[in-house]
Motif scaffolding. Sequence first.
Motif, PDB file in Angstrom:
ATOM      1  N   LYS A   3      47.322  37.391  33.715  1.00 30.73           N
ATOM      2  CA  LYS A   3      47.054  38.810  33.933  1.00 30.73           C
ATOM      3  C   LYS A   3      46.794  39.526  32.613  1.00 30.73           C
ATOM      4  O   LYS A   3      45.916  40.396  32.513  1.00 30.73           O
ATOM      5  N   SER A   4      47.535  39.167  31.584  1.00 33.38           N
ATOM      6  CA  SER A   4      47.319  39.772  30.274  1.00 33.38           C
ATOM      7  C   SER A   4      45.933  39.436  29.733  1.00 33.38           C
ATOM      8  O   SER A   4      45.237  40.290  29.172  1.00 33.38           O
ATOM      9  N   ASN A  23      43.315  41.527  31.651  1.00 38.10           N
ATOM     10  CA  ASN A  23      43.269  42.927  31.213  1.00 38.10           C
ATOM     11  C   ASN A  23      42.526  43.071  29.886  1.00 38.10           C
ATOM     12  O   ASN A  23      41.753  44.022  29.692  1.00 38.10           O
ATOM     13  N   LEU A  56      39.420  52.779  34.331  1.00 41.53           N
ATOM     14  CA  LEU A  56      40.577  52.858  33.424  1.00 41.53           C
ATOM     15  C   LEU A  56      41.715  53.692  34.009  1.00 41.53           C
ATOM     16  O   LEU A  56      42.874  53.513  33.605  1.00 41.53           O
ATOM     17  N   MET A  57      41.398  54.590  34.951  1.00 36.46           N
ATOM     18  CA  MET A  57      42.434  55.401  35.570  1.00 36.46           C
ATOM     19  C   MET A  57      43.202  54.667  36.664  1.00 36.46           C
ATOM     20  O   MET A  57      44.224  55.152  37.137  1.00 36.46           O
ATOM     21  N   MET A  58      42.707  53.510  37.071  1.00 35.29           N
ATOM     22  CA  MET A  58      43.382  52.755  38.122  1.00 35.29           C
ATOM     23  C   MET A  58      44.678  52.149  37.594  1.00 35.29           C
ATOM     24  O   MET A  58      44.736  51.700  36.446  1.00 35.29           O
ATOM     25  N   ASN A  59      45.688  52.121  38.427  1.00 35.78           N
ATOM     26  CA  ASN A  59      46.977  51.538  38.063  1.00 35.78           C
ATOM     27  C   ASN A  59      47.517  50.728  39.251  1.00 35.78           C
ATOM     28  O   ASN A  59      47.806  51.294  40.311  1.00 35.78           O
ATOM     29  N   PRO A  60      47.612  49.420  39.116  1.00 31.84           N
ATOM     30  CA  PRO A  60      47.283  48.600  37.936  1.00 31.84           C
ATOM     31  C   PRO A  60      45.774  48.447  37.752  1.00 31.84           C
ATOM     32  O   PRO A  60      44.994  48.789  38.648  1.00 31.84           O
ATOM     33  N   LEU A  61      45.382  47.939  36.612  1.00 36.15           N
ATOM     34  CA  LEU A  61      43.969  47.730  36.332  1.00 36.15           C
ATOM     35  C   LEU A  61      43.381  46.706  37.302  1.00 36.15           C
ATOM     36  O   LEU A  61      44.041  45.714  37.635  1.00 36.15           O
TER      37      LEU A  61
END
Length: 379
Positions: A183-184, A187, A209-214
């Motif tokens: 996952k890292s 990203n 970029l505003m999505m959480n999580p990416l």
Amino acid sequence: MSTENTQNKENHQDPNSVYFLNNSDVNSSKLVNVVFDGSTGFNDWQRSMTISLSARNKLCFVDGSLNRPAATSTDFKLWSRCNDLVISWILSSLESSIRRSVLYLRTTRDIWLDLEERFGQSSGPQLFSIQQQLGDLNQGNDEGISCFFTKIKLLWDQLHGLEPLPFCTCVGCKCTITEKLLKSQQNQRLIQLLMKVNDKYAHTRSGILMMNPLPTISKAYNLLLQEETHKDLSNLKSQFSGDGLAFSANKYHDVRSYKQNGQTSTTTNTIQRNYARNSLYCEHCRMKNHTIDKCWKLHGYPKNKGKRIVAAVTQDCNDDEQESGTVHATLTAEQHQQLMEYLEKFQNIDKPNPTTSSLGLAVSSQLEGPSHEQASFAW
């Protein structure tokens, strides 16, 4: 028939057996289109060969999962035949100098290990080259998002082949360290992709970029592709609308020209003549369809052409009234006769009167019945 021969025949004809060969395997002289030249791209070549061998159920000959049978075994001949076939596939996908260096190795496993030892190890220059290409890569102004994504993903795959992510080998481990590392990495690659796309995707980039999580890289690529498709459709619609307006204006201009000239023919010669005539312009009367050297208002109207010419001139004056600034009036038959006598006096003078030339009178008469006559003129 003995039991050994029966088992040998079953292994040879069973599609699930590693010794099974069909006609396409025997007749195929080249397994992959990627030819390894020894400089770069070993991981790509190795991956292509692994996929092709696995599809033909022959991967066990290179990964060490199938050992060489004893010379007295009934499967030895089948193994030797399949082993030689896989060797021919490997040799045909190598550059000539590399092919000669492994030609006398007896098994496919030996050839595979030799190539891995020489070319499979990650090196500093290769890592430096790929990282430098990633740093210099940017999407061009005219480059599509699909083409750019293919370039950057190819570099990511090459980098992963040289330096794969570590994974946990503990038995019964529940730390999920492998998933966290993956996952890292995803990203980091997502941020790298968004940094290198064109600025016209700034709105979509901000939304991602505003999505959480990416989101995953595939999801981000899908959103960028949708934005590109939307922009292409908008540009196409704008271009189509502009072309439609231009076509309508040209069509209106052509129809108006036909009406002014009293023409109804739609042949090619007529259209060409109309375009040639519409390109003429008189600087004196500021009207179209003639030049200043043939302007009737400046050189006088012809006397022997009858009412058709005078009516045509009047029609041109009526159509271009807004552009030329003329004023129209209607005369009775008696006023028309007086005006004609007045014009004849000026025509009898030897030197043309400039005042008369600048008046720019256009006269047309039309008989509507035996009892009266109408005339109109334009100043």
